[in-house]
Design an enzyme around this catalytic site. Structure first.
Site, PDB file in Angstrom:
ATOM      1  N   ARG A 281       0.835  -1.209   0.000  1.00  0.00           N
ATOM      2  CA  ARG A 281       0.000   0.000   0.000  1.00  0.00           C
ATOM      3  C   ARG A 281       0.874   1.265   0.000  1.00  0.00           C
ATOM      4  NH1 ARG A 281      -5.271   1.593   0.180  1.00  0.00           N
ATOM      5  NH2 ARG A 281      -6.059  -0.522   0.347  1.00  0.00           N
TER       6      ARG A 281
ATOM      7  N   GLU B 225     -10.267   5.469   6.372  1.00  0.00           N
ATOM      8  CA  GLU B 225      -8.855   5.837   6.409  1.00  0.00           C
ATOM      9  C   GLU B 225      -8.504   7.169   5.745  1.00  0.00           C
ATOM     10  OE1 GLU B 225      -8.007   1.825   4.859  1.00  0.00           O
ATOM     11  OE2 GLU B 225      -6.360   1.836   6.271  1.00  0.00           O
TER      12      GLU B 225
HETATM   13  N1  LUZ Z   1      -5.533  -4.588   5.236  1.00  0.00           N
HETATM   14  C1  LUZ Z   1      -5.193  -5.459   4.264  1.00  0.00           C
HETATM   15  C2  LUZ Z   1      -5.670  -3.280   4.989  1.00  0.00           C
HETATM   16  O1  LUZ Z   1      -5.064  -6.643   4.545  1.00  0.00           O
HETATM   17  N2  LUZ Z   1      -5.023  -5.010   3.012  1.00  0.00           N
HETATM   18  C3  LUZ Z   1      -5.142  -3.717   2.676  1.00  0.00           C
HETATM   19  O2  LUZ Z   1      -4.978  -3.355   1.518  1.00  0.00           O
HETATM   20  C4  LUZ Z   1      -5.465  -2.806   3.702  1.00  0.00           C
HETATM   21  N3  LUZ Z   1      -5.551  -1.509   3.440  1.00  0.00           N
HETATM   22  C5  LUZ Z   1      -5.831  -0.672   4.420  1.00  0.00           C
HETATM   23  C6  LUZ Z   1      -6.033  -1.149   5.689  1.00  0.00           C
HETATM   24  N4  LUZ Z   1      -5.956  -2.441   5.972  1.00  0.00           N
HETATM   25 MO1  MOS Z   2      -6.985  -1.402   8.742  1.00  0.00          MO
HETATM   26  S1  MOS Z   2      -5.283  -0.331   8.862  1.00  0.00           S
HETATM   27  O1  MOS Z   2      -7.166  -2.624   9.738  1.00  0.00           O
HETATM   28  O2  MOS Z   2      -8.084  -0.876   7.702  1.00  0.00           O
END
Ligand code: LUZ
Ligand code: MOS
Length: 751
Positions: A304, A706
């Site tokens: 990410r 987010e």
């Molecule tokens: N969790 C995950 C996340 O497993 N994959 C993601 O792309 C993600 N993105 C944001 C927050 N949690």
């Molecule tokens: Mo998340 S950082 O558990 O969307």
């Protein structure tokens, strides 16, 4: 619709894990963690601990019937240490006693001998020594090497950002009960019930169908319970299975802060190249992610980061590498933004550095490079529905950015020991799990014969309001009073194989599954009404608890219709399965179309700095945010405001510190400072961008969890600019968080 749980939360009637009435033979577990950050275990003496009154048993790795392996993405993490320890607080044993107090007392009696090895805490040093958690990855577009030649300015620098403690109000915990025929039921405070189920099955050597995970709601999570609720849940399940008694574990705040991973600190080198008219022609960066002692979610977080290194800008030539470095700290993990904030901090630092050297406002560079429709992201996706330019122009129109800047310049001219600072913070955040295969969800809908509705999905309520959103969707779908809808607990026996509630996509994925299930029931009910009225079902509409025929109310109420459907033996239960359309990603090329859509927005943040003390106040936060077509502005507002404050905290005051031996120095609220009401900006205003909203978003209402977090990055650069105004001889660096101590040092730094 307001959040229907608001009243029960604030009056203490909502049930959290710790409110579940315990059975009378319940035992309590306390985890014994490694007192050393790195070393070999040469001996462990449990005798004194076992002799402590009230102690039943102490579990270690040798008690595990299945695999001592809790790695979610890769198998590099044990439930209990075997012969080496890799971070302070790493679980070595679980003490189970009649009371938590007794267990804690006994844990202090455990005598462990460790032959110390040198701990490595710095990710750059870890990389140098070859300690990587996974192979490094690089995203490329265009040709940076060739592009530098065509640049009029090339600027280099370094940017560092720190960790962040999740500080969910409810610490990690679980309560496991032995169930029928060797099965186990786990009440867990987790964002990922299926992950808990899968890992518990592996550790306990049971098939997944023997493990039921139930989640009522969480008292906050922020990513901290996406992966790291698991070890606590699995330990309680292990003890419950082996003792055949209920076992509860609730981490103390101190243990929680010391044992669990945080947001990943990153350290990055960057290079940015611009033309005379401030177009960014090239950007390259090498980033060192401090992963801690095991991979946890670091591979996905690294990914990410790579997706967000150009934030809301179009840069034709980019090359960014991330190294995921193994250090002797608790495994760092998911935290709101999931690597994107760290990536965005680097590009914003590069722009700020370039602006400083070119003696222009950063905003000049930012504005000259905003992403436009049909531009290509460095990962190959063509940008559609791009709203960044519109967010900025609306912001300017609403709040007169030029006027704010002018007032600040005049203030700084006039004052001796005060300075104000300004920053613009655009945000572009991709929505979907970056791992395509995780983007699916299911919903199970029951219509009861009295007309009430029960809904189960994979979504976990953690304070973000997903239950309210789902109830609202259901009420709209059937056109009934939301009070008829009950959102059930998240339970692996009702909805299986779920992705964690994460990636801002809980409402999108589960809500769309709910629409699919619900619409099937609506069609079925229309058939019944058609039969009752002797007309074509196409003439029927459900409207505000009534059946309409060709737009005219009939005497068939919702309750009567459902009851009649039941008597006619029509099935009143449906399941819906949703998969996000279009998305894919080819890791061999690092190109694809990973995101269903992007969320855009722009913030202005201004600060007032006291240059004698180094203290400051966030004065204004002004935002135009792209909510899409928000169907619940009250909940979205809560997420926006909370996200911004959490981002400001990360960038300005929350400082996680370890000493050279890897001991955490900031393991309580007297040493770790989070934003409070006094840190809130005096003025916080936002406008919703007027847009239709994209198709894959739930009812075209964009994901909100987010994206707002990253507006907080603007607070760092507003402070940066205020310092520059006071101390023109400061050679700017980028080292977040910008705590008052750091501000003070920089105000008087004459190097
Ligand atoms: N969790 C995950 C996340 O497993 N994959 C993601 O792309 C993600 N993105 C944001 C927050 N949690
Ligand atoms: Mo998340 S950082 O558990 O969307």
């Amino acid at each position: 619709m307001n959040n229907p749980e608001a009243i029960s939360h604030s009056t203490g009637r909502s049930q959290y894990l710790d409110d579940i009435p315990v059975l009378k033979n319940t035992l309590y577990g306390v985890i014994f963690g490694s007192p050393s950050a790195h070393g070999k275990i040469t001996g462990i003496d449990l005798s004194a601990a076992l002799a402590t009154p009230g102690v039943h048993r102490i579990f270690t790795h040798s008690d595990i019937p299945g695999k001592n392996d809790i790695g979610g993405i890769i198998s590099d993490e044990t439930l209990f240490a075997v012969d080496e320890v890799h971070y302070r607080g790493q679980p070595v044993a679980l003490v189970v006693a009649d009371s938590e107090h007794a267990a804690r007392k006994a844990a202090r009696q455990i005598d462990i001998k460790i032959s110390e090895l040198e701990p490595i805490l710095d990710p750059r040093l870890a990389k140098e020594k070859g300690h990587l958690l996974i192979p490094s990855r690089t995203f490329r577009m265009g040709d940076v090497t060739a592009a530098w030649q065509g640049c009029d300015y090339v600027i280099e620098g370094r940017a560092d950002c720190g960790a962040q403690e999740h500080l969910y109000l409810e610490t990690q915990g679980a309560y496991s009960l032995p169930a029928d025929n060797g099965s186990i039921k786990i009440h867990s405070s987790t964002q990922g019930p299926t992950l808990v189920q899968r890992i518990a099955a592996k550790v306990l050597s049971l098939p997944m169908n023997r493990i039921e995970v139930d989640v009522a709601r969480l008292g906050g999570a922020f990513g901290g319970k996406e992966d790291q609720a698991t070890f606590v849940a699995v330990m309680s399940a292990l003890a419950a299975m082996l003792l055949q008694r209920p076992v509860k574990i609730t981490l103390s705040r101190g243990d929680d802060m010391r044992m669990t991973g945080k947001r990943h600190p990153y350290s990055a080198d960057f290079r940015i190249g611009l033309t005379k008219d401030y177009r960014i022609q090239a950007f390259s960066s090498v980033m060192y992610q401090n992963g801690g002692a095991a991979a946890d979610l670091s591979p996905a977080i690294m990914e990410r980061t790579l997706f967000h290194t150009t934030n809301a800008y179009f840069i034709p030539n980019t090359e960014v590498t991330v190294h995921s470095c193994r250090t002797n700290l608790p495994p760092n993990t998911a935290f709101r933004g999931f690597g994107a904030p760290q990536g965005m901090f680097v590009i914003e630092a590069a722009i700020a550095k370039a602006a400083g050297e070119l003696k222009i406002p950063a905003r000049t560079i930012q504005q000259a490079n905003f992403l436009k429709e049909n531009d290509m992201f460095q990962y190959g996706q063509v940008a559609l529905g791009v709203n960044i330019g519109k967010c900025f122009s609306d912001l300017d129109r609403e709040f007169r950015i030029g006027k704010i800047e002018k007032e600040i310049a005049e203030f700084n001219e006039r004052e001796t020991f005060f300075r104000k600072g300004f920053s613009l913070m655009p945000v572009c955040f991709g929505i979907s799990f970056t791992n395509t295969s995780m983007n699916h969800a299911r919903a199970l809908v029951h219509l009861y014969q009295d007309g009430s509705i029960g809904i189960s999905t994979g979504a976990v309520e953690m304070g973000q309001g997903v239950n309210a959103k789902l109830a609202q969707v259901a009420a709209g779908l059937f056109s009934v009073d939301p009070a008829r809808v009950k959102i059930e607990t998240t339970n692996t026996t009702r909805v299986a194989n779920t992705s964690p509630t994460a990636a801002s996509s809980g409402a999108d994925l589960n809500g769309n599954a709910l629409l699919i299930a619900g619409n099937k029931l609506v069609e079925r009910l229309k058939d019944v009404a058609g039969q009752m009225l002797g007309c074509n079902p196409g003439e029927i509409k459900l409207h505000e608890e009534k059946v309409l025929r060709s737009g005219t109310p009939t005497d068939i109420t919702w309750e009567k219709l459902v009851r009649e459907a039941f008597l006619r033996r029509v099935p009143l239960t449906e399941n819906g399965h949703y998969t996000t359309p279009v998305i894919y990603f080819d890791k061999s090329k690092e190109k694809g179309h990973p995101f269903a859509y992007h969320v855009y927005g722009t913030a202005v943040i201004t600060v007032l700095l006291d240059c004698l003390r180094g203290t400051y106040k966030i004065e204004k936060v002004l935002i135009v945010h792209d909510f899409g077509n928000s169907f619940n502005p009250a909940i979205d507002r809560g997420q926006l405001e909370g996200g911004v404050m959490q981002g400001i905290g990360w960038m300005t005051m929350e400082e996680v510190l370890f000493n050279s031996e890897g001991r955490m120095l900031t393991d309580s609220l007297s040493t770790y400072k989070v934003p409070d009401i006094y840190s809130a900006p005096e003025i916080f205003e936002y406008r919703a961008l007027e847009t239709e909203g994209p198709e894959p978003a739930l009812l075209k209402s964009k994901a909100i969890g987010e994206p707002p977090f990253m507006y907080g990055i603007g607070a760092y650069f507003a402070l940066h600019n205020a310092i520059r105004s006071f101390n023109p001889s400061w050679k700017p660096d980028f080292d977040a968080p910008m705590t008052p101590e750091k501000v003070l040092m920089r105000l008087y730094d004459k190097k």
